[in-house]
Design a protein around this motif. Structure first.
Motif, PDB file in Angstrom:
ATOM      1  N   LEU A 176       0.698  -1.182   0.029  1.00 28.81           N
ATOM      2  CA  LEU A 176       0.033   0.039  -0.062  1.00 28.81           C
ATOM      3  C   LEU A 176       1.055   1.355  -0.005  1.00 28.81           C
ATOM      4  O   LEU A 176       1.491   1.537   0.844  1.00 28.81           O
ATOM      5  CB  LEU A 176      -0.853  -0.026   1.350  1.00 28.81           C
ATOM      6  CG  LEU A 176      -1.914   1.222   1.410  1.00 28.81           C
ATOM      7  CD1 LEU A 176      -3.022   1.198   0.186  1.00 28.81           C
ATOM      8  CD2 LEU A 176      -2.708   1.191   2.549  1.00 28.81           C
ATOM      9  N   PHE A 177       0.621   2.075  -1.113  1.00 27.45           N
ATOM     10  CA  PHE A 177       1.563   3.417  -0.899  1.00 27.45           C
ATOM     11  C   PHE A 177       0.676   4.245  -0.772  1.00 27.45           C
ATOM     12  O   PHE A 177      -0.624   4.664  -1.360  1.00 27.45           O
ATOM     13  CB  PHE A 177       2.163   3.716  -2.495  1.00 27.45           C
ATOM     14  CG  PHE A 177       2.914   2.489  -3.124  1.00 27.45           C
ATOM     15  CD1 PHE A 177       4.385   2.881  -2.670  1.00 27.45           C
ATOM     16  CD2 PHE A 177       2.602   1.206  -3.565  1.00 27.45           C
ATOM     17  CE1 PHE A 177       5.368   1.964  -3.027  1.00 27.45           C
ATOM     18  CE2 PHE A 177       3.556   0.457  -4.053  1.00 27.45           C
ATOM     19  CZ  PHE A 177       5.070   0.573  -3.740  1.00 27.45           C
ATOM     20  N   GLU A 178       0.858   5.280   0.228  1.00 26.08           N
ATOM     21  CA  GLU A 178       0.391   6.262   0.618  1.00 26.08           C
ATOM     22  C   GLU A 178       1.284   7.542   0.898  1.00 26.08           C
ATOM     23  O   GLU A 178       2.204   7.645   0.471  1.00 26.08           O
ATOM     24  CB  GLU A 178      -0.435   6.197   2.259  1.00 26.08           C
ATOM     25  CG  GLU A 178      -1.322   4.542   2.141  1.00 26.08           C
ATOM     26  CD  GLU A 178      -1.433   4.314   3.513  1.00 26.08           C
ATOM     27  OE1 GLU A 178      -2.770   4.719   4.073  1.00 26.08           O
ATOM     28  OE2 GLU A 178      -0.694   3.856   4.523  1.00 26.08           O
ATOM     29  N   LYS A 179       0.383   8.594   1.263  1.00 25.11           N
ATOM     30  CA  LYS A 179       0.817  10.019   1.451  1.00 25.11           C
ATOM     31  C   LYS A 179       2.020  10.512   0.368  1.00 25.11           C
ATOM     32  O   LYS A 179       3.261  10.785   0.567  1.00 25.11           O
ATOM     33  CB  LYS A 179       1.717   9.812   2.874  1.00 25.11           C
ATOM     34  CG  LYS A 179       0.811   9.874   4.229  1.00 25.11           C
ATOM     35  CD  LYS A 179       1.733   9.944   5.358  1.00 25.11           C
ATOM     36  CE  LYS A 179       0.580   9.692   6.403  1.00 25.11           C
ATOM     37  NZ  LYS A 179       1.344   9.526   7.796  1.00 25.11           N
ATOM     38  N   ILE A 180       1.747   9.933  -0.978  1.00 26.01           N
ATOM     39  CA  ILE A 180       2.644  10.313  -2.020  1.00 26.01           C
ATOM     40  C   ILE A 180       2.223  11.851  -2.426  1.00 26.01           C
ATOM     41  O   ILE A 180       1.429  12.261  -2.743  1.00 26.01           O
ATOM     42  CB  ILE A 180       2.067   9.319  -3.058  1.00 26.01           C
ATOM     43  CG1 ILE A 180       2.015   8.042  -2.731  1.00 26.01           C
ATOM     44  CG2 ILE A 180       3.343   9.549  -4.538  1.00 26.01           C
ATOM     45  CD1 ILE A 180       1.186   6.973  -3.737  1.00 26.01           C
TER      46      ILE A 180
END
Length: 201
Positions: A176-180
């Protein structure tokens, strides 16, 4: 805005889907009249500017509406209008993310992440903008059967801890990729929304 140049192609922008320009960036174009000659031309636009660099021409506008470009021919000291064209302006779409040029969709082979170094922005529009977004920071969460781990990077580079885990992914692990946060070619910094998990296969 004025620019003197020798002719190239009827006004044509380097985009794959029709003749349009993107707002806020330098859009490369060519010009070539129907009857080529060695006459000089002046390019004028009612919204934006036109520049040249090593024989290539660039149009930039902050307008979100259609823009008019006029081409005047200079021959024997006389200036005459020879071509006028309305150019559609498009907003740059929000990007996705990629690793090694592969967009991170629902399921990705684990070999893509092995020894990967950076997280990149991705635009599936045309070659002009595919690598136009630069990731500034992001959070990565890896969910496996044994545990859940979260890491943060304050650049676009995977940290040593991230690389260690990405090199040892198992089938079924989820990322899960977040706060990009990414900076775009139009000078804006924005969050990239990537709400879906990426499942490793």
């Amino acid at each position: 805005t004025q620019l003197c140049a020798y002719s190239q192609d009827m006004i044509k922008f380097y985009t794959s889907e029709g003749n349009f320009a993107y707002v806020g960036i330098d859009n490369a174009f060519t010009f070539n009249p129907k009857n080529p000659s060695k006459d000089k031309f002046i390019f004028k636009t009612n919204r934006g500017r036109i520049d040249s660099d090593n024989g290539r021409y660039y149009f930039k506008t902050m307008s979100k509406d259609s823009t008019e470009i006029s081409v005047y021919k200079i021959s024997n000291g006389d200036t005459s209008l020879m071509h006028k064209e309305f150019i559609k302006i498009r907003k740059i779409a929000d990007p996705s993310i990629s690793v090694r040029g592969i967009e991170l969709k629902a399921k990705i082979d684990k070999s893509i992440f092995r020894n990967a170094e950076t997280l990149e922005g991705f635009l599936d529009i045309d070659n002009t903008l595919k690598n136009a977004f630069h990731i500034k920071s992001f959070k990565l969460t890896i969910i496996s059967k044994a545990k859940t781990e979260s890491f943060e990077s304050y650049t676009n580079v995977f940290t040593g801890e991230m690389r260690g885990r990405l090199n040892n992914l198992n089938t079924g692990d989820k990322l899960l990729f977040e706060k990009i946060i990414a900076s775009g070619p139009d000078g804006t910094t924005r969050y990239i929304s990537h709400p879906d998990y990426v499942e490793v296969k």
